[in-house]
Design a protein around this motif. Structure first.
Motif, PDB file in Angstrom:
ATOM      1  N   GLU A  50     -61.061 -44.910 -22.931  1.00 44.63           N
ATOM      2  CA  GLU A  50     -62.426 -45.347 -23.216  1.00 44.63           C
ATOM      3  C   GLU A  50     -62.563 -46.834 -22.907  1.00 44.63           C
ATOM      4  OE1 GLU A  50     -63.345 -44.693 -27.265  1.00 44.63           O
ATOM      5  OE2 GLU A  50     -65.485 -45.082 -27.047  1.00 44.63           O
ATOM      6  N   GLN A  98     -71.047 -49.201 -22.758  1.00 43.90           N
ATOM      7  CA  GLN A  98     -69.971 -48.239 -22.597  1.00 43.90           C
ATOM      8  C   GLN A  98     -69.872 -47.830 -21.138  1.00 43.90           C
ATOM      9  OE1 GLN A  98     -70.062 -44.772 -25.131  1.00 43.90           O
ATOM     10  NE2 GLN A  98     -67.839 -44.793 -25.179  1.00 43.90           N
ATOM     11  N   LYS A 119     -66.903 -43.104 -21.300  1.00 46.39           N
ATOM     12  CA  LYS A 119     -66.779 -42.394 -22.574  1.00 46.39           C
ATOM     13  C   LYS A 119     -65.404 -41.737 -22.605  1.00 46.39           C
ATOM     14  CE  LYS A 119     -71.688 -41.962 -23.043  1.00 46.39           C
ATOM     15  NZ  LYS A 119     -72.847 -41.216 -22.538  1.00 46.39           N
ATOM     16  N   PRO A 120     -64.872 -41.451 -23.808  1.00 45.37           N
ATOM     17  CA  PRO A 120     -63.484 -40.964 -23.899  1.00 45.37           C
ATOM     18  C   PRO A 120     -63.187 -39.884 -22.867  1.00 45.37           C
ATOM     19  CG  PRO A 120     -64.380 -41.285 -26.073  1.00 45.37           C
ATOM     20  CD  PRO A 120     -65.494 -41.580 -25.116  1.00 45.37           C
ATOM     21  N   GLU A 158     -69.353 -40.332 -18.213  1.00 41.72           N
ATOM     22  CA  GLU A 158     -68.942 -39.168 -18.996  1.00 41.72           C
ATOM     23  C   GLU A 158     -68.450 -38.073 -18.065  1.00 41.72           C
ATOM     24  OE1 GLU A 158     -70.731 -36.631 -22.754  1.00 41.72           O
ATOM     25  OE2 GLU A 158     -72.073 -37.671 -21.380  1.00 41.72           O
TER      26      GLU A 158
END
Lengths: 256, 304, 311
Positions: free
Chosen positions: C10, C24, C27-28, C217
């Motif tokens: 992340e 961000q 994202k993870p 993402e």
């Protein structure tokens, strides 16, 4: 080993940079000018040549150290050339050390040639070498040590700020360092907050003035062996600390 | 994290290298000492320095002034006998910035005082302040300092008086300057000048204490003149009669005086046995040099 | 064994003058790439592809999560010796010639001195850099030539795992063909290739598996064939006669009309319905042909899902 390769490449970059030659040409012009000036003065021809020659070597050397030094690391990050180096088996501190040695090597070669120019001018003027000329050699060596120090803190500044900011800070550091003797006496005699600031400044800022023996040498004065040893040690330790600090910052830095 | 190791090593390296550098720096400083100041004087031509300072004369002057203070301070601290570099430093300072009044004033004091309080070079001090006056002819402080240098260190009271007098006519001068001029004219024996100066002070000064003081000076000078005259008369009387007069009446009868002589405050003089003249109330004529009772001492009156 | 494995990797960037506004960028991300695979990392520009690569390369430190490269960490120089990396829009020391540059990189990568010269020459030959260009300073190189040099430096030291960020950009059609073949040949040599691209046809032609990212993402991972078959087939129907056009439009299909000829792409499930309408309206059916689903369709579908969700 890898440090050597990086240093060699940095040296090659500097040698292929036109800025370097412009500055060197100016330095030679200044040495030449002191020869001419020597002809219109009386009694101080040698002093004038030595003083002006050393000043030219120092001034242009420091300019080169600052102007190439500020881009040493930041340019690699900006142009993203650093990506293809740091993704190889090269440690970040090795990269910093390599870049530093590369520029110091460039400055060494530079100083060597400018020093040769000065000695040629001396020979042209006096038609012989004297014992006192050894001390001119030491003075040139000290000028080189100044550049070693300037390069180190320039690199430190450029590891956390933009090239312009780094140049300004480095130049200020150099100027303050040149007056560090006065800072030391201020810290000894001042009181209160001024004393605190003067003392901190006197010890953080490099002692460039100790490395400036040109006036003494121009008057044919000897430089003690202990002085040479102390100054050499100081320059190496101080620069080492600066380069280590630069590496420390670089180690933790994100490459955008 | 494997970045931890280089980070720790580098932090240690910064600390150790920098500490060692500081230790060496301390040694370097100790070795250099006053050699630094000596070096700063290698370029002893202020004109050359000016050119080299690229227009920042003022800054350079400040630096040289600081060096001069440091030099004096460090020598003073160890009660040195030699202050050979003090004058060159001050000279360069003031030539770089001829308007740096403080350098002339304190510089002169440092130079003039006898070792170990100062360099013991009053002539140099006078030279420095004279240069200062040349560049700052309207600053009375410099005249004040020069006057005292002349009076105290060179014992040239007439010269001092003249300096104070020059300073007294400047636009923003201190009222005490006129007083000093007159005092030193008196002390130097230049009575007529002194008289003139005191009269000017008495007429022009606004300060009542100074005026009172000037009046006392004027009256004392007048009294001194009167006493001198009386003494001449008495010695002539002795030549003619072979003995000293017993009272002023002897002199009046001999046609040498018109009556009992009065001092400028209106008190009669006393003629002591043996032909000596004495004032009755020396405290009303505090600056007299003649006719005071033996053992009398002037009460010191602080100047305003 | 996995060549690459990330676990909830992340990244937040702090933006603004006081660096107070976190943005961000990734994202993870949890991803595994087995050894020997050509893995495509797809996404539109600004999707977080380059951020992912910089995180994997250790150039940028993750805010959270971790990654494993060749079962080790990228911080380990021994691991870095076994990877090659082509950055996006590579730029190199322009005062060097191609040979000088590659020699420098060979030194840094620990190629033995005796082998360097031969290795540099063969690699330059492999990326198809013209013989007369190898001794020219890089400042005189075109974008395509620089891209070739970039690929050369990534494979120069014969790494086990190669990361390529947009390897086809800046190349002409012939160049793209050559680079495709080169990537394919890397796989034949048993190497793992992880490359990012926004050009889907490249990925479709080369990749064993692809991952799709958008807005930082991960939207999907899988074999290309799986993805395209999941979409179901479309049919292209071509007919003559305008009478049916209104009715077919009413079904929600797009029509392309050229003179008397009309064509429309319809899902297989709708085909019979469409044909019935055409017959009823007396249109002359010219052809009915299946349209193969492409990665692009899948990709657009994935993107549409998200933008629909976001709205």
């Amino acid at each position: 080993m890898r440090i050597g390769y990086i240093a060699a490449n940095t040296f090659r970059e500097a040698v292929r940079d036109r800025v370097l030659y412009n500055l060197i040409v100016f330095a030679f012009l200044m040495i030449g000018a002191s020869l001419v000036l020597g002809q219109i003065t009386i009694g101080v021809e040698r002093e004038l040549l030595v003083n002006l020659g050393l000043a030219a070597i120092a001034f242009f050397g420091v300019l080169i150290a600052i102007f190439i030094g500020i881009g040493l690391v930041s340019k690699e990050i900006d142009k993203r050339t650093v990506y293809t180096v740091l993704t190889r088996p090269v440690q970040r501190w090795q990269f910093i050390l390599g870049k530093y040695f590369g520029l110091v090597g460039t400055l060494a070669v530079n100083t060597f040639f400018m020093g040769c120019g000065l000695f040629l001018a001396l020979l042209y003027m006096t038609h012989k070498f004297e014992r006192a000329d050894i001390y001119v050699l030491i003075a040139i060596f000290f000028v080189f040590l100044q550049m070693v120090i300037v390069t180190s803190f320039t690199m430190l500044f450029s590891s956390f700020s933009t090239p312009i900011e780094s140049a300004v800070m480095a130049f200020c550091f150099f100027v303050i360092g040149s007056f560090s003797t006065d800072l030391h006496s201020l810290s000894a005699s001042a009181k209160g907050i001024v004393k605190v600031f003067a003392t901190i400044a006197a010890y953080v800022v490099p002692n460039i003035s100790a490395l400036n023996v040109s006036t003494a040498v121009a008057h044919g004065e000897a430089v003690a062996g202990a002085t040479v040893a102390l100054n050499l040690g100081y320059a190496l330790l101080y620069s080492g600390a600066m380069v280590a600090a630069a590496a420390l910052i670089f180690q933790r830095r994100n490459m955008k | 994290m494997s970045t931890a190791r280089p980070t720790v090593t580098l932090t240690l390296a910064v600390g150790i290298l920098f500490s060692c550098a500081l230790i060496l720096l301390h040694n370097i400083d100790a070795r250099r000492g006053s050699a630094i100041i000596r070096e700063s004087l290698y370029i002893s031509s202020p004109a050359a320095l000016k050119r080299m300072s690229l227009g920042y004369n003022g800054l350079l002057a400040d630096i040289y002034w600081t060096r001069a203070v440091q030099y004096f301070g460090s020598h003073h601290a160890r009660s040195a006998e030699e202050y050979d570099l003090l004058y060159p430093l001050l000279d360069i300072t003031t030539q770089l910035d001829p308007k740096l009044i403080v350098a002339y004033r304190f510089g002169a004091t440092f130079l003039a005082e006898r070792p170990p309080m100062g360099a013991g070079q009053p002539e140099k001090a006078v030279q420095l302040v004279r240069n200062g006056i040349q560049h700052n002819p309207d600053d009375w402080h410099l005249y004040y300092d020069l006057g005292f240098l002349q009076a105290w260190n060179l014992h040239d009271y007439v010269g001092a008086s003249r300096t104070f007098a020059n300073g007294a006519v400047l636009p923003h001068t201190n009222p005490v300057m006129g007083v000093l001029a007159a005092s030193y004219a008196t002390k130097g024996g230049d009575i007529s000048t002194a008289m003139l100066l005191w009269q000017t002070t008495y007429q022009n000064n606004q300060n009542e204490m100074i005026r009172q003081n000037a009046l006392q000076h004027i009256q004392s000078i007048q009294s001194d003149e009167a006493v001198t005259e009386l003494e001449e008369v008495i010695s002539r009387y002795e030549e003619q009669t072979g003995h000293a007069p017993e009272s002023f009446l002897n002199l009046v009868y001999a046609g040498m005086l018109k009556g009992t002589p009065l001092d400028p405050t209106g008190q009669p003089y006393e003629l002591l046995p043996g032909g000596k003249i004495q004032v009755q109330d020396p405290d009303s004529l505090p600056f007299i040099t003649k006719g005071a009772p033996p053992g009398w001492k002037r009460k010191t009156v602080p100047l305003p | 064994m996995n060549a690459i494995a990330t676990f909830a990797l992340e990244k937040f960037y702090l933006t603004g003058f006081w660096r107070k506004h976190p943005k961000q960028a990734l994202k993870p991300l949890t991803l595994e790439v087995p050894e020997g695979e050509i893995f495509g990392y797809l996404g539109p520009n600004g999707a977080g592809k380059t951020t992912t690569l910089r995180l994997l390369m250790g150039l940028v430190k993750p805010t959270a999560g971790s990654s494993k490269i060749l079962n080790g960490t990228i911080e380990d120089p021994a691991i870095r010796a076994q990877i090659g990396f082509l950055p996006e829009q590579p730029y190199f020391y322009d005062y060097l010639t191609a040979v000088e540059l590659l020699t420098y990189y060979a030194q840094l990568s620990g190629v033995p001195a005796g082998e360097r010269q031969r290795r540099v020459a063969s690699t330059l030959d492999r990326v198809g850099l013209a013989k007369d260009a190898v001794h020219t300073q890089l400042r005189k190189f075109s974008k395509g030539m620089l891209q070739r040099v970039g690929i050369a430096q990534a494979i120069l030291h014969q790494p086990k795992l190669v990361f390529l960020d947009e390897p086809m950009s800046g190349l002409d059609p012939i160049g793209r063909r050559e680079v495709r073949d080169l990537i394919a040949s890397l796989k034949d040599e048993g190497k793992t290739v992880f490359f990012s691209t926004h050009i889907l046809s490249d990925a479709e032609a080369l990749c064993d598996r692809v991952a799709i990212v958008a807005n930082g993402e991960l939207r999907g991972v899988g074999a290309v064939a799986e993805m395209t078959s999941s979409l179901g087939g479309n049919m292209e129907v071509v007919w003559e006669g305008e009478g049916a056009n209104e009715a077919i439009k009413a079904l929600g299909r797009e029509l392309r009309v050229a003179g008397a000829i009309t064509r429309s792409v319809v899902p297989e499930s709708m085909l019979n319905q469409v044909l019935d309408i055409l017959r009823a309206k007396n249109a002359r059916i010219i052809s009915v042909t299946p349209v193969r689903a492409t990665l692009e369709d899948y990709f657009l579908q994935k993107l549409a899902q998200t933008s629909g969700g976001a709205d």
